[in-house]
Structure formats: C-alpha cells, structure tokens
Write a protein that holds these residues in place. Structure first.
Motif, PDB file in Angstrom:
ATOM      1  N   ASP A 189      16.053   8.803   9.755  1.00  0.00           N
ATOM      2  CA  ASP A 189      17.357   9.338   9.333  1.00  0.00           C
ATOM      3  C   ASP A 189      17.233  10.012   7.954  1.00  0.00           C
ATOM      4  N   HIS A 193      18.451  13.662   7.244  1.00  0.00           N
ATOM      5  CA  HIS A 193      19.436  14.006   6.197  1.00  0.00           C
ATOM      6  C   HIS A 193      18.907  15.123   5.307  1.00  0.00           C
ATOM      7  N   HIS A 258      22.386  16.505  13.169  1.00  0.00           N
ATOM      8  CA  HIS A 258      23.458  15.509  13.218  1.00  0.00           C
ATOM      9  C   HIS A 258      24.565  15.940  14.183  1.00  0.00           C
ATOM     10  N   HIS A 272      21.989   6.281  16.295  1.00  0.00           N
ATOM     11  CA  HIS A 272      22.304   7.466  15.494  1.00  0.00           C
ATOM     12  C   HIS A 272      21.078   8.306  15.118  1.00  0.00           C
ATOM     13  N   CYS A 276      19.553  12.013  16.207  1.00  0.00           N
ATOM     14  CA  CYS A 276      19.383  13.147  15.272  1.00  0.00           C
ATOM     15  C   CYS A 276      17.955  13.684  15.363  1.00  0.00           C
TER      16      CYS A 276
HETATM   17 ZN   LIG Z   1      22.275  10.286   9.652  1.00  0.00          ZN
END
Ligand SMILES: [Zn+2]
Length: 368
Positions: A189, A193, A258, A272, A276
């Motif tokens: 993640d 990001h 995302h 999640h 992504c």
């Molecule tokens: Zn995220």
C-alpha cells in the motif's frame, strides 16, 4: 502554484509510545476513549496505554472490522457521549484509525455515523491521537476516513482538514508482531500511495520529494520486513516509508490504482492494498507516457525506466504472495467491463494524469 498543509504532530521512533503522557500533558485531557484493534488488546498495548495515561482512559472500544462499518463508528460515538470524552486514542491499523476519525467528527456535530457519511459534513472533531500498528494505511497523517455501510452497499470517504489526527505516535515497535501476510499487504500500500500520488494531477515538488524517499525506503525494506519480522531496521524503515507516503498523499490524494481497487474490495472482498497493487504496474506505464517524471523517478530509484520499475513491482508482488491475475482472484473475466465502469466512477479516477477511456480501461484489465 500549490499549497502544502498538514496539521498532524508526528512523533517517530522505537519506544516513542512511552512519551505519550508527557506530550499530551498540555492538552489536559480528562476523559479519553481508546479505540483498539483486537490484536492490540490481546498483546497488551491497550493495557500499556492505560497505565501510561493513569485513569484518563475511561472506556475501550474494539472489534473494529477490516473495512470499518457505521456500526463500528456508532459504538465509538456512544462511548464518547457516555463518558463526555475530550479525545480519542486509536491504536491499530487503518480501519481502527478511520473509525475513530469519523466518530470524532460525528460526536462534535452530535449526529450518528450514517448521517455523517450521507452528508459528508465535517465541522470540527474531537482530538484524535493515532498510533499505527501496521506500516501502510498512513491514516495517522491524512485528513481521510473511509467508512462502509454494508446494508446499503456503500463505501464512503470523508475528507476534511478537521480529520487530521492531532498527534501521531509512529512507533515501529508496535509493528514487530505484525504477521508476514499483513506486512506484505500494508507494505505494498505504501508503494501504491507513493506512485498514485506521483501520478496524481495534484502532485507538487514537495510531495514528489517525499514520495521518492518513501519509495526508496519501501523498495529497499519491504521484502526484508516480510521475510524477517524481527528485523528492527526494516521495520523502522517501513514505518517511516508509510508515514512519509501518507504526508505526501494527504496533499495529492490517490489516483488510478486506488480508483480501480474500490469495487474489487466492495464486490469481491479483495483486501484494499492487494486490490490497488493489482493494476499499479499498469497505471505507472500509462502515466509515464504523459509525464517524464515517472521515468526520472524510476531512474532515481535505480531502475532503467518505468517499464523496469513495473516489472520489479510484479516481481515483488509475487515474492510477497499477492495475487496477480483475475484467475488468482477467482473473479470471472465477464466482470471486467463493470470493474472498468466502477473505477471510472470513483472520485480519484479524475486525479490520474493519464485519462483512460472505457475501452482503454477494459484493455488494461484484460492484460491481467
Ligand atoms: Zn491505500
């Protein structure tokens, strides 16, 4: 032209949790609600906080689900009203912190969780003190909170400067007990990001510099943190990478990978960050065609170009045991057009530098 604004006081380092009483002293909190993930209750961190803040923690709320629900938020709101809380401490992963942030805003407005996710109005919030126990979500330093309303099939993102936690205590020691599967998913993640932010129309030179450093740390340490959970240096560097990426995307918001993930999570229960990462390798290639920053940043990270970084991301996903194809995810390919449409309906789809058409989205997904 750009502005940069982030109001969270960040306290970082192994053992920094022990400074919490001293740091919070001036605020004079008398009634604190602790929101703790079940693992932090079990491993004694919630008891440690209670002893550090003698008598000030009046109640503990746990059992927060991985995608926090309106019921989770309502239980925190109820505890805040019962004990006339003046602050909330959240110790856990992104779901725990997100639930606490939404509740903090709802308490001030004296409304329930469903009302605030419906009208998305945030007018102030109780002070939230966030202690992340995974390196990934970075909710401790962002103004976002994502809440699910399962009954109505909704996943809503609140976004307001009032949702920045007042303090973040980023203590890598809290991540030492994080199991490899969680280390892998939260760690990827961080990379999503940073690269979504570099590929965001809202990027700026400060956020780019922060994300470059976050990527260096994440590419250099995630595999080690996954293979050697006790490696203190890798844990520290991943905690730093996560928090830095959060400070960056608090300004830029996320973009393509995302946007494509939300429906994969809400409809097919894909975690999640795995959702992504599923298309991240593709998004950076599209963005590299629009803006040569992506190739420049790839080079600074030691890759020949964005193509080589994209391949490295796929190698890393494989090493971490993340799923790579629709077959791996057990999602029938007939859903691809709907996944493309849902991605395009997400707010952050429009943040992405490369503006993909529906046909291009379908083409990208068909490569998976
Ligand atoms: Zn995220």
């Amino acid at each position: 032209m750009f502005s940069f604004h982030n109001t969270t006081d960040i306290h970082f380092g192994a053992g920094v949790i022990t400074t919490i009483e001293e740091v919070l002293q001036d605020a004079g909190y008398e009634s604190i609600i602790l929101v703790a993930s079940n693992s932090q209750v079990k491993n004694g961190v919630s008891d440690l906080l209670k002893s550090l803040l003698s008598g000030k923690i009046k109640d503990t709320v746990s059992n927060i689900e991985p995608n926090p629900t309106v019921d989770n938020v309502d239980s925190i709101i109820e505890a805040c009203h019962s004990f006339k809380a003046d602050a909330i401490i959240a110790v856990g992963g992104g779901s725990t912190m997100d639930a606490a942030k939404a509740a903090a805003a709802a308490v001030v407005r004296d409304v329930d969780a469903r009302t605030i996710i419906d009208d998305k109005r945030v007018n102030g919030a109780l002070d939230v003190i966030a202690l992340p126990t995974t390196s990934g979500s970075a909710s401790e330093g962002t103004p976002f909170s994502v809440i699910s309303d399962k009954e109505r099939g909704l996943k809503v993102s609140l976004n307001s400067p009032d949702l920045y936690p007042k303090h973040a205590f980023v203590d890598p020691e809290l991540t030492y007990t994080c199991p490899p599967s969680v280390t892998a998913i939260s760690g990827i993640d961080v990379i999503c990001h940073a690269l979504d932010s570099i590929g965001s129309k809202n990027h700026n030179p400060i956020s780019d510099a922060i994300h470059l450093k976050a990527l260096k740390l994440a590419f250099g340490n995630l595999e080690t943190a996954f293979n050697e959970p006790d490696n203190v240096t890798a844990r520290k560097n991943m905690a730093l990478a996560s928090t830095m990426a959060g400070i960056g995307f608090s300004q830029t918001m996320t973009s393509g990978s995302h946007a494509t993930s939300y429906y994969l999570t809400s409809e097919f229960d894909i975690p999640h960050a795995e959702a992504c990462a599923f298309t991240l390798d593709q998004w950076i290639l599209y963005n590299a065609e629009i803006d040569n920053r992506m190739d420049n940043i790839s080079a600074e990270l030691g890759f020949k170009n964005t193509r080589e970084m994209s391949d490295a991301i796929n190698d890393l996903k494989e090493t971490l045991g993340l799923r790579m194809t629709f077959e791996d995810l057990a999602i029938e390919r007939e859903y691809i057009p709907e996944i493309a449409r849902q991605a395009m309906a997400a707010g952050n789809f429009r943040n992405n530098l490369a503006e993909l058409t529906e046909d291009e989205m379908i083409e990208m997904l068909e490569r998976k």
